[in-house]
Write a protein that holds these residues in place. Structure first.
Motif, short mmCIF file in Angstrom:
data_model
loop_
_atom_site.label_atom_id
_atom_site.label_comp_id
_atom_site.label_asym_id
_atom_site.label_seq_id
_atom_site.Cartn_x
_atom_site.Cartn_y
_atom_site.Cartn_z
N ASP A 1 -18.49 3.02 29.14
CA ASP A 1 -18.59 4.43 29.53
C ASP A 1 -18.25 4.57 31.02
OD1 ASP A 1 -19.52 4.98 26.98
OD2 ASP A 1 -21.63 5.10 27.57
N HIS A 2 -17.74 5.74 31.37
CA HIS A 2 -17.40 6.09 32.75
C HIS A 2 -16.20 5.29 33.29
CE1 HIS A 2 -21.08 8.52 33.23
NE2 HIS A 2 -21.69 7.55 32.56
N SER A 3 -15.44 4.65 32.42
CA SER A 3 -14.29 3.86 32.86
C SER A 3 -13.07 4.75 33.13
CB SER A 3 -13.91 2.82 31.80
OG SER A 3 -14.88 1.81 31.71
N THR A 4 -12.24 4.28 34.04
CA THR A 4 -10.91 4.84 34.23
C THR A 4 -9.94 3.91 33.52
OG1 THR A 4 -11.44 5.86 36.36
CG2 THR A 4 -9.12 5.42 35.91
N ARG B 1 -17.89 7.40 26.46
CA ARG B 1 -18.10 8.70 27.06
C ARG B 1 -17.68 8.71 28.53
NH1 ARG B 1 -21.56 12.08 24.59
NH2 ARG B 1 -22.54 12.75 26.54
N HIS B 2 -17.34 9.92 29.00
CA HIS B 2 -17.03 10.17 30.41
C HIS B 2 -15.86 9.33 30.90
CE1 HIS B 2 -20.77 12.36 30.24
NE2 HIS B 2 -21.45 11.25 29.97
N LEU B 3 -14.77 9.36 30.16
CA LEU B 3 -13.60 8.55 30.50
C LEU B 3 -12.59 9.36 31.32
CD1 LEU B 3 -12.92 6.84 27.04
CD2 LEU B 3 -14.08 5.84 29.02
N THR B 4 -11.90 8.66 32.21
CA THR B 4 -10.72 9.19 32.87
C THR B 4 -9.52 8.43 32.32
OG1 THR B 4 -11.84 9.82 34.92
CG2 THR B 4 -9.47 9.43 35.05
N GLU C 1 -13.21 13.12 30.32
CA GLU C 1 -13.53 14.14 31.32
C GLU C 1 -12.29 14.55 32.10
OE1 GLU C 1 -16.60 12.62 33.83
OE2 GLU C 1 -18.19 13.20 32.40
N ASP D 1 -10.18 0.80 36.00
CA ASP D 1 -11.06 -0.24 35.49
C ASP D 1 -10.35 -1.08 34.43
OD1 ASP D 1 -13.54 0.58 36.92
OD2 ASP D 1 -13.28 2.40 35.73
#
Length: 229
Positions: free
Chosen positions: A26-29, A54-57, A75, A156
């Motif tokens: 999660d939260h990875s680019t 979740r919360h990917l770029t 996101e 990432d």
């Protein structure tokens, strides 16, 4: 980096899709290689979507990320051309305020990624001066010209595609399938390569290697009926 066994031999980087994608969180680019259909690791991209992170770029030339439009999925999308099979769904999510879209000129996108891989802080470009795009960046003068200072763009993880890969992670891309794949492999901390065929070490001519093994962490063999580049 290639793992080494106790006896000093190099361990294979060939993995299953599940093993290869497991480190992405999660939260990875995440960068996705390709130019339209050429050199795009479609199978890896869709397998990552199935993990429901979740919360990917997401960074790519295009915006074919409709499979990530589950609640809390992407996101932000950073791309040059918001087109692709599922681009209409992505653009609808942008219009609804659910996804942020950052458009970057194609050459600038490639240079920002390359700069990250080269350990640079950013690049100077005249593209976008006195335009809406340029308003987000610092303008400066150098050698009698005005430039925009745009920051490097690291990630990432990168999902890339090649035609052939050896067990150590040396990748051969062909023709238009090269595109963004090498610079994305450089710019990401973790790189997964989707290849049509895996061969033993030594079967790939060193001069034919497009992406060297030092830039690749995992190799997944996923033959397709029609090569995408």
């Amino acid at each position: 980096m290639t793992a080494v066994a106790d006896d000093g031999t190099m361990l294979s980087k060939v993995m299953s899709v599940e093993q290869a994608l497991a480190p992405i969180a999660d939260h990875s680019t995440v960068m996705v290689g390709g130019f339209g259909g050429a050199g795009t690791p479609v199978a890896l991209r869709e397998a990552l979507a199935l993990r429901q992170l979740r919360h990917l770029t997401m960074i790519a030339n295009n915006s074919d990320f409709g499979s990530f439009l589950y609640p809390g999925g992407i996101e932000r999308v950073i791309c040059s051309f918001p087109v692709g099979h599922t681009a209409p769904q992505v653009l609808a999510a942008v219009e609804a305020g659910d996804v942020e879209l950052q458009l970057v000129p194609q050459g600038t996108l490639a240079e920002r990624i390359r700069a990250a891989g080269a350990g640079l802080g950013g690049v100077l470009t005249p593209t976008g001066l006195d335009m809406e795009f340029g308003a987000a960046y610092q303008a400066m003068e150098f050698n009698g010209r005005r430039w925009l200072l745009v920051p490097a763009l690291p990630a990432d993880a990168a999902l890339i595609k090649g035609a052939i890969g050896d067990t150590r992670g040396n990748i051969v891309c062909r023709y238009a399938g090269i595109n963004f794949n090498p610079v994305m492999a450089m710019a990401a901390r973790y790189t997964v390569a989707q290849v049509e065929r895996v061969v033993p070490v030594g079967e790939v001519d060193p001069q034919a290697v497009t992406i060297p093994s030092v830039l690749v962490d995992a190799v997944v063999e996923l033959p397709t009926k029609t090569a995408e580049g």
